[in-house]
Design an enzyme around this catalytic site. Sequence first.
Site, PDB file in Angstrom:
ATOM      1  CE1 TYR A 258       8.987   5.273   2.818  1.00  0.00           C
ATOM      2  CE2 TYR A 258       7.357   7.038   2.857  1.00  0.00           C
ATOM      3  CZ  TYR A 258       7.898   5.886   3.407  1.00  0.00           C
ATOM      4  OH  TYR A 258       7.361   5.350   4.555  1.00  0.00           O
TER       5      TYR A 258
ATOM      6  NE  ARG B 262      10.378   6.257   8.342  1.00  0.00           N
ATOM      7  CZ  ARG B 262       9.379   6.043   7.471  1.00  0.00           C
ATOM      8  NH1 ARG B 262       9.468   5.040   6.594  1.00  0.00           N
ATOM      9  NH2 ARG B 262       8.315   6.808   7.476  1.00  0.00           N
TER      10      ARG B 262
ATOM     11  CG  ASN C  11       8.518  -1.739   0.111  1.00  0.00           C
ATOM     12  OD1 ASN C  11       8.006  -1.825   1.229  1.00  0.00           O
ATOM     13  ND2 ASN C  11       9.027  -0.613  -0.376  1.00  0.00           N
TER      14      ASN C  11
ATOM     15  N   PRO D   4       0.788  -1.220   0.000  1.00  0.00           N
ATOM     16  CG  PRO D   4      -0.091  -1.094   2.132  1.00  0.00           C
ATOM     17  CD  PRO D   4       0.535  -2.053   1.177  1.00  0.00           C
ATOM     18  CG  ASN D   5      -0.282   4.358   1.321  1.00  0.00           C
ATOM     19  OD1 ASN D   5      -1.238   4.920   0.784  1.00  0.00           O
ATOM     20  ND2 ASN D   5      -0.362   3.798   2.514  1.00  0.00           N
TER      21      ASN D   5
ATOM     22  CD  GLU E 175      11.242  -7.149   5.807  1.00  0.00           C
ATOM     23  OE1 GLU E 175      11.592  -8.213   6.381  1.00  0.00           O
ATOM     24  OE2 GLU E 175      10.775  -6.172   6.416  1.00  0.00           O
TER      25      GLU E 175
ATOM     26  CB  ALA F  10       1.711   0.386   6.420  1.00  0.00           C
TER      27      ALA F  10
ATOM     28  CG  HIS G 133      11.417  -1.996   4.261  1.00  0.00           C
ATOM     29  ND1 HIS G 133      10.053  -1.985   4.211  1.00  0.00           N
ATOM     30  CD2 HIS G 133      11.769  -3.131   4.925  1.00  0.00           C
ATOM     31  CE1 HIS G 133       9.581  -3.061   4.821  1.00  0.00           C
ATOM     32  NE2 HIS G 133      10.603  -3.770   5.258  1.00  0.00           N
TER      33      HIS G 133
ATOM     34  NE  ARG H  36       3.970   6.649   1.665  1.00  0.00           N
ATOM     35  CZ  ARG H  36       4.218   5.419   2.074  1.00  0.00           C
ATOM     36  NH1 ARG H  36       4.622   4.513   1.201  1.00  0.00           N
ATOM     37  NH2 ARG H  36       4.055   5.078   3.322  1.00  0.00           N
TER      38      ARG H  36
HETATM   39  C1  DQA Z   1       8.393   1.249   3.615  1.00  0.00           C
HETATM   40  C2  DQA Z   1       8.502   1.457   5.134  1.00  0.00           C
HETATM   41  C3  DQA Z   1       7.170   1.221   5.816  1.00  0.00           C
HETATM   42  O1  DQA Z   1       7.276   1.427   7.211  1.00  0.00           O
HETATM   43  C4  DQA Z   1       6.118   2.182   5.260  1.00  0.00           C
HETATM   44  O2  DQA Z   1       4.855   1.944   5.850  1.00  0.00           O
HETATM   45  C5  DQA Z   1       6.043   2.139   3.776  1.00  0.00           C
HETATM   46  C6  DQA Z   1       7.293   2.094   3.015  1.00  0.00           C
HETATM   47  C7  DQA Z   1       9.705   1.598   2.887  1.00  0.00           C
HETATM   48  O3  DQA Z   1       9.852   1.204   1.733  1.00  0.00           O
HETATM   49  O4  DQA Z   1      10.559   2.303   3.435  1.00  0.00           O
HETATM   50  O5  DQA Z   1       4.963   2.214   3.184  1.00  0.00           O
HETATM   51  O6  DQA Z   1       8.128  -0.131   3.377  1.00  0.00           O
END
Ligand code: DQA
Length: 148
Positions: A24, A108, A75, A11-12, A99, A78, A101, A19
Site C-alpha cells: 500500500y 492479488r 475505496n 476499514p484499515n 471505485e 475489504a 484501490h 500497513r
Molecule cells: C484495497 C484492496 C482491498 O482488497 C483491501 O482489503 C484494502 C485496500 C486497496 O486500496 O488496494 O483494504 O481496497
Amino acid sequence: MPARILIVNGPNLNMLGSREPEIYGKETLADIEAKCKEHAAQLGLEMDFMQSNVEGELVTAIQRAAKDHQGLLINAGAYTHTSIAIMDALLLLKIPVIEVHLSNIFKREAFRHESFISKAAKGVICGFGSGSYILALDGVAALIKSKE
Ligand code: DQA
C-alpha cells in the site's frame, strides 16, 4: 457554486503508512487526503474526505452524499469484497461513483477479484497507489463537467 465531491475510505485505511507498505506504500491517509485536496482545488472541486472502520457509518455517509455532493469516490477496503449494504447504498445515488484501490486487486488473491462496489460504480481505478485517487478525481471531474 463549485461542485462538491465526497471521498469515502473503508476499514484499515486509517493504518496506511504502517500497513503492509510493500503493498500500500508509505503514505498515510492524511498524506493522501492532502494530495487529493490540492488536486481537487486545481480541478475547481470542493472535497470532503472521510474514513470509517464501521460498515453502517459508511452506509450513512453514502446516503448523505445524495443531497450534499455531486460525485463520490470510494475505496471500501475489504468491504469491497463483502458488503451488499454498501453496494445498495451506492445504487441509490444518482451522482457518479468511482471505485478506487491503491493496489491492483486483480493481481492479488482470488477473493479480491470480486467487487460488490463495481456493480454500482461508473468506473474503477486500481493499482496506482495514491495516484489512483488522483486519476479518479480527474475522472469524476470530467463526468460532472459533461453533465453541466
Ligand atoms: C484495497 C484492496 C482491498 O482488497 C483491501 O482489503 C484494502 C485496500 C486497496 O486500496 O488496494 O483494504 O481496497
